[in-house]
Scaffold this motif. Structure first.
Motif, short mmCIF file in Angstrom:
data_model
loop_
_atom_site.label_atom_id
_atom_site.label_comp_id
_atom_site.label_asym_id
_atom_site.label_seq_id
_atom_site.Cartn_x
_atom_site.Cartn_y
_atom_site.Cartn_z
N PHE A 76 -43.28 51.83 11.56
CA PHE A 76 -43.61 50.46 11.04
C PHE A 76 -44.94 50.22 11.40
N PRO A 81 -41.57 45.01 14.56
CA PRO A 81 -40.98 44.86 13.00
C PRO A 81 -39.76 43.82 12.95
N PHE A 82 -39.51 43.33 14.09
CA PHE A 82 -38.50 42.03 13.74
C PHE A 82 -38.78 40.76 14.63
N GLN A 129 -44.31 43.10 3.33
CA GLN A 129 -43.30 43.54 3.80
C GLN A 129 -41.95 42.81 3.23
N LYS A 131 -37.98 41.28 3.69
CA LYS A 131 -37.70 40.44 4.60
C LYS A 131 -35.79 39.98 4.60
N ALA A 265 -36.57 40.91 9.78
CA ALA A 265 -37.82 41.70 9.38
C ALA A 265 -39.09 40.71 9.53
N SER A 267 -41.75 39.18 8.55
CA SER A 267 -42.48 38.78 7.31
C SER A 267 -42.30 37.23 6.77
N ASP A 316 -35.46 47.94 10.39
CA ASP A 316 -36.42 46.96 11.07
C ASP A 316 -35.92 46.30 12.20
N THR A 386 -34.88 47.85 17.15
CA THR A 386 -35.20 48.56 15.71
C THR A 386 -33.90 49.30 15.45
#
Length: 393
Positions: A76, A81-82, A129, A131, A265, A267, A316, A386
C-alpha cells in the motif's frame, strides 16, 4: 502501542446523543456524526510522543516499515491503508457512490492534468485510491444500499399514485435490468418540473410500508432536493446490532439512522447522487455507478479461532470482533501489520511490552506492526487491520 486521541466530526446529519451515550459523557448539544480513528490527513488521530501530541500520519511517515510492517508498505505504500470510524446518524446522509481503483487512478490523473485544485468544490477525485467500506450496526441501523430490482422499483413508484411517474414505471417494467435502471436513474438526476413535489405529496400520503416511511423522512430532511427520486431507486435495508453491510465500488448508498462501526479504505473519493448541497457531476457519476440489482447481502460475523470476522473482498482492511468475558485468559492480538483496537462495550486492558492501557466504550488503541499485544476484561472490542495481516507466533 498508543491510546488514540480522536477527532469528532460535527456534520449536520449527526446524532446529538448516540456517541455521548456510548462513551458515557454529557452531550455537547451539537451533532456528533463521526469519530475518526486512523491516519487520514484530514483528521488524523493523535498519540503522545515525548510529552507532546503527535498526529498519527506523521508518526507513520517517520518510520513506515517500523509502524506498518514491510508487507503493508510493499502493498500500500508508506501509509495506513484503512480508516476506522464510529458513525452516528440521526438524519439521512447524501446518496453517494465510490469509484473502483482504476477509475480513481484515471480520474485523479485527468483532473490533475486539467489543473483542478485538490480542494476545489467541483473536483471529483481527491486521491488515486478506491474507497470500499463496511458498516457494522451497534444499534438498529437503517440505510439504502444498491438498486432495487426494476420490478420492485416499479412497484414502489406505482404505490405513490403519481401520474408523472407512469413513463418511468413502464420503462422499469419493459426494458432489461441494466438498461431500465440506467435510464430511470439518469432521468431522476434531472427530473422534469413538478415531479418532485408530486412525489413528496405521494410519500406524505403514505402506504404504511417501512420503506415509504423512510423515504418520507428523507423528503422532510432534504426539502426540495431532487436526490429523493434517485433514493427511491435504492433498496431499503434494516440492520440489527451485529449485522453488517459491505459497500463496493459503484454501489449507490446512503445511511439513514443509527450507530455503527465503519471501516473503509483511506480515501476521499466520493461522487454524490443527491441529498446534498455539494457538487454533483452527472456524467462522471453515471460512468461510475453499477447499474445492476444483486440481492441484498446482510453480513453476520463468522468465527475464526477466538475472534469473529466480517468478510470483505478487499485487502485494504479487515474487521473483526472480540466478545471478551471476565476471567477468561488474555487474548493475544499480535500481527505483522498495524491494527487499531476499539472498545464498544465494557472495559478492556491492552498489554504490550510491559505497558498496559485501559479502554472504555469509544476509546481506541493503536498497535504497530509486530508488537506483542494482548487484551482482557469483560468487553466488546473491534479490531481493524489490513486484509493481508497474519498472526505472529
Amino acid at each position: 502501542m498508543d491510546l488514540l486521541l480522536n477527532t469528532v466530526q460535527p456534520y449536520d446529519w449527526g446524532s446529538r446523543t448516540l456517541l455521548p451515550e456510548l462513551m458515557g459523557v454529557p452531550p455537547t448539544g451539537t451533532p456528533q456524526a463521526e469519530l475518526w480513528m486512523g491516519a487520514h490527513p484530514a483528521a488524523p488521530s493523535r498519540v503522545s510522543r515525548g510529552g507532546a501530541l503527535v498526529p498519527l500520519d506523521r508518526v507513520v511517515a517517520g518510520d513506515p516499515e517500523g509502524e506498518l510492517g514491510a508487507g503493508t508498505v510493499r502493498r500500500f505504500g508508506p501509509r495506513l491503508p484503512f480508516l476506522l470510524k464510529l458513525l452516528a446518524a440521526d438524519a439521512p446522509l447524501s446518496v453517494q457512490v465510490h469509484p473502483d481503483l482504476a477509475q480513481a487512478q484515471s480520474g485523479f490523473a485527468r483532473e490533475n492534468a486539467l489543473g483542478i485544485p485538490l480542494d476545489a468544490p467541483h473536483r471529483n477525485y481527491r486521491d488515486d485510491q478506491h474507497k470500499p467500506e463496511m458498516i457494522v450496526a451497534l444499534t438498529p441501523f437503517r440505510g439504502l444500499c444498491g438498486f432495487r430490482s426494476p420490478a420492485d422499483a416499479a412497484d414502489l413508484l406505482d404505490s405513490l399514485r403519481v401520474p408523472g411517474l407512469r413513463p418511468y414505471i413502464e420503462t422499469l417494467r419493459v426494458l432489461p435490468e441494466r438498461q431500465a435502471l440506467a435510464e430511470v436513474f439518469r432521468a431522476f438526476l434531472r427530473p422534469p418540473a413538478g415531479l418532485l413535489g408530486a412525489v413528496v405529496q405521494g410519500l406524505a400520503a403514505g402506504t404504511g410500508q417501512a420503506s415509504t416511511i423512510a423515504y418520507d423522512r428523507i423528503a422532510r430532511a432534504h426539502p426540495g432536493d431532487p436526490g429523493l427520486l434517485s433514493a427511491l431507486m435504492l433498496r431499503y435495508v434494516e440492520l440489527s446490532p451485529g449485522e453488517a453491510l459491505f459497500l463496493g465500488a459503484g454501489v449507490p448508498h446512503a445511511y439513514l439512522s443509527g450507530l455503527g462501526v465503519e471501516i473503509m479504505a483511506s480515501s476521499d473519493n466520493v461522487l454524490r447522487c443527491g441529498l446534498t448541497s455539494k457538487h454533483i457531476d452527472v456524467e462522471e457519476l453515471t460512468r461510475v455507478v453499477r447499474f445492476d440489482a444483486p440481492p441484498a447481502r446482510v453480513l453476520t460475523p463468522r468465527e475464526e479461532g477466538d475472534e469473529e470476522t466480517y468478510p470483505a473482498p478487499v485487502d485494504d482492511f479487515r474487521l473483526s470482533r472480540y466478545l471478551l468475558r471476565a476471567g477468561e485468559p488474555r487474548r493475544r492480538v499480535a500481527l505483522d501489520a498495524p491494527q487499531i483496537l476499539l472498545c464498544t462495550n465494557g472495559t478492556t486492558t491492552v498489554f504490550s511490552a510491559g505497558e498496559r492501557l485501559g479502554m472504555g466504550p469509544g476509546q481506541a488503541v493503536y498497535v504497530p506492526a509486530g508488537a506483542e499485544a494482548g487484551m482482557e476484561g469483560a468487553s466488546t472490542v473491534f479490531r481493524a487491520t489490513t486484509g493481508t495481516a497474519e498472526r505472529l507466533g
